[in-house]
Design a protein around this motif. Sequence first.
Motif, PDB file in Angstrom:
ATOM      1  N   ASN A 192     -39.398  30.059 -43.007  1.00 52.22           N
ATOM      2  CA  ASN A 192     -39.635  29.119 -44.098  1.00 52.22           C
ATOM      3  C   ASN A 192     -38.685  29.433 -45.266  1.00 52.22           C
ATOM      4  N   THR A 193     -37.926  28.435 -45.705  1.00 51.70           N
ATOM      5  CA  THR A 193     -36.898  28.649 -46.732  1.00 51.70           C
ATOM      6  C   THR A 193     -37.494  29.101 -48.056  1.00 51.70           C
ATOM      7  N   LYS A 194     -38.614  28.531 -48.447  1.00 49.98           N
ATOM      8  CA  LYS A 194     -39.264  28.914 -49.702  1.00 49.98           C
ATOM      9  C   LYS A 194     -39.724  30.363 -49.641  1.00 49.98           C
ATOM     10  N   HIS A 195     -40.370  30.721 -48.542  1.00 53.63           N
ATOM     11  CA  HIS A 195     -40.862  32.092 -48.365  1.00 53.63           C
ATOM     12  C   HIS A 195     -39.698  33.086 -48.313  1.00 53.63           C
ATOM     13  N   LYS A 196     -38.649  32.677 -47.639  1.00 51.57           N
ATOM     14  CA  LYS A 196     -37.468  33.542 -47.516  1.00 51.57           C
ATOM     15  C   LYS A 196     -36.839  33.780 -48.887  1.00 51.57           C
ATOM     16  N   SER A 197     -36.769  32.717 -49.701  1.00 52.87           N
ATOM     17  CA  SER A 197     -36.193  32.820 -51.041  1.00 52.87           C
ATOM     18  C   SER A 197     -36.993  33.781 -51.907  1.00 52.87           C
ATOM     19  N   ILE A 198     -38.311  33.732 -51.782  1.00 54.22           N
ATOM     20  CA  ILE A 198     -39.185  34.610 -52.572  1.00 54.22           C
ATOM     21  C   ILE A 198     -38.910  36.077 -52.228  1.00 54.22           C
ATOM     22  N   LEU A 199     -38.866  36.384 -50.939  1.00 53.34           N
ATOM     23  CA  LEU A 199     -38.644  37.772 -50.521  1.00 53.34           C
ATOM     24  C   LEU A 199     -37.225  38.231 -50.829  1.00 53.34           C
ATOM     25  N   PHE A 200     -36.255  37.317 -50.697  1.00 52.85           N
ATOM     26  CA  PHE A 200     -34.867  37.650 -51.051  1.00 52.85           C
ATOM     27  C   PHE A 200     -34.775  38.059 -52.516  1.00 52.85           C
ATOM     28  N   LEU A 201     -35.392  37.259 -53.395  1.00 52.63           N
ATOM     29  CA  LEU A 201     -35.341  37.542 -54.828  1.00 52.63           C
ATOM     30  C   LEU A 201     -36.084  38.829 -55.171  1.00 52.63           C
ATOM     31  N   THR A 202     -37.245  39.010 -54.553  1.00 51.82           N
ATOM     32  CA  THR A 202     -38.059  40.184 -54.846  1.00 51.82           C
ATOM     33  C   THR A 202     -37.298  41.472 -54.552  1.00 51.82           C
ATOM     34  N   TYR A 203     -36.683  41.525 -53.389  1.00 52.94           N
ATOM     35  CA  TYR A 203     -35.936  42.741 -53.010  1.00 52.94           C
ATOM     36  C   TYR A 203     -34.615  42.846 -53.764  1.00 52.94           C
ATOM     37  N   SER A 204     -33.864  41.763 -53.834  1.00 52.24           N
ATOM     38  CA  SER A 204     -32.500  41.829 -54.385  1.00 52.24           C
ATOM     39  C   SER A 204     -32.470  42.135 -55.872  1.00 52.24           C
ATOM     40  N   ALA A 205     -33.590  41.871 -56.575  1.00 46.37           N
ATOM     41  CA  ALA A 205     -33.617  42.107 -58.016  1.00 46.37           C
ATOM     42  C   ALA A 205     -34.677  43.119 -58.432  1.00 46.37           C
ATOM     43  N   GLY A 206     -35.414  43.647 -57.465  1.00 42.70           N
ATOM     44  CA  GLY A 206     -36.432  44.647 -57.783  1.00 42.70           C
ATOM     45  C   GLY A 206     -37.568  44.091 -58.605  1.00 42.70           C
ATOM     46  N   LEU A 207     -38.036  42.887 -58.260  1.00 44.27           N
ATOM     47  CA  LEU A 207     -39.067  42.225 -59.054  1.00 44.27           C
ATOM     48  C   LEU A 207     -40.479  42.636 -58.647  1.00 44.27           C
TER      49      LEU A 207
END
Length: 354
Positions: A192-207
């Motif tokens: 799922n693109t939305k779910h993937k975007s959330i996890l990408f942002l969380t890891y890539s920016a340390g959120l």
Amino acid sequence: MNDREIHVSFEYNDELVKKIKKVEGRRWQPHKKCWVVPNNVKSINSLIRVFVNDNVSWDKSLNPFIKNNNDSNLLDINSTLSQLEKQLTLIGYSSKTKKAYKGHIRRFLTFNNNTKVLEKEGVEKYMYYLFNEQQNSHTFVNQALSAIKIYYEYVLKKGKVLYDLPRPKREKKLPNILSQKEVISILDSVSNTKHKSILFLTYSAGLRVGEVVRLKVDDIDSDRMLIHIRQGKGRKDRYTILSEVALDMLRKYARIERPENWLFPGGKDNSFLTERSVQKIFANACKKAKINKNVSVHSLRHSFATHLLEQGTDLRYIQELLGHSSSKTTEIYTYVTEANISKIKSPLDRLLTR
């Protein structure tokens, strides 16, 4: 329910299971798919105290116990909690902290049969109960004590009568870290693109999970390649890095979903996605990726910091990206990085590989 036992049933939930296990004498009955509690005063009182903050349908025969435990001064409790929330708002606590503190005070008052003021020994007795009988973590008991101290000082106007009450020593636990390979496996397992975007942002920016769900479209600065975190933990604004890979994924997501205000809108109008939803997304991704470690969404943040440190990023920059007030908080990642540990050679290797 019969004369000897009380049946307790609910849809499976880790938190509810932990609570029912705190009731003395409880046992699981697989064939009935319910928990069984002895029908005696001690067990019933324990059961009511454990589930005091949950939406429970009680058998009518338990009404006298519920009244004694919870309803005898319910109006006063609600009034007290309202006063507490007002004071917490004036101090500037977040809604999440206010909810947690109100829960602590409700449990504290219920445990003491709605006695509003106790001597220091009474508060210590409650702390001991949280530790010894309920076996809560040091963090949980520390937060409970903080809530009680604010209750005494700001609601009861008793000053700092609990000032010298000792706090539980902080547990020194190291975070569970995902390897870079495991992170890739988790991200690849999401379609799922939305779910993937959330996890990408969380890891890539340390959120933090609460930060990623509260992002707005305007918080993504693609010109400067930064993410604006507004009112994060401690009500602090900060900037963190925007990954090129994450930005590409966001653009793909935006073309499909076209978010207007909240970057990741929820099911209700003008609301953002809930933290629980993201936790479920991550849990499902770990299951698909066959990750057996005891990890949560927050582990992506821990892994982000650890991987940066292993790449040689200065600890001060990592502290700034994570939004830590103290460098001591960030220093925990020096204990889990492989960069330094891997350089140490075991004495066994030296002995047997000469």
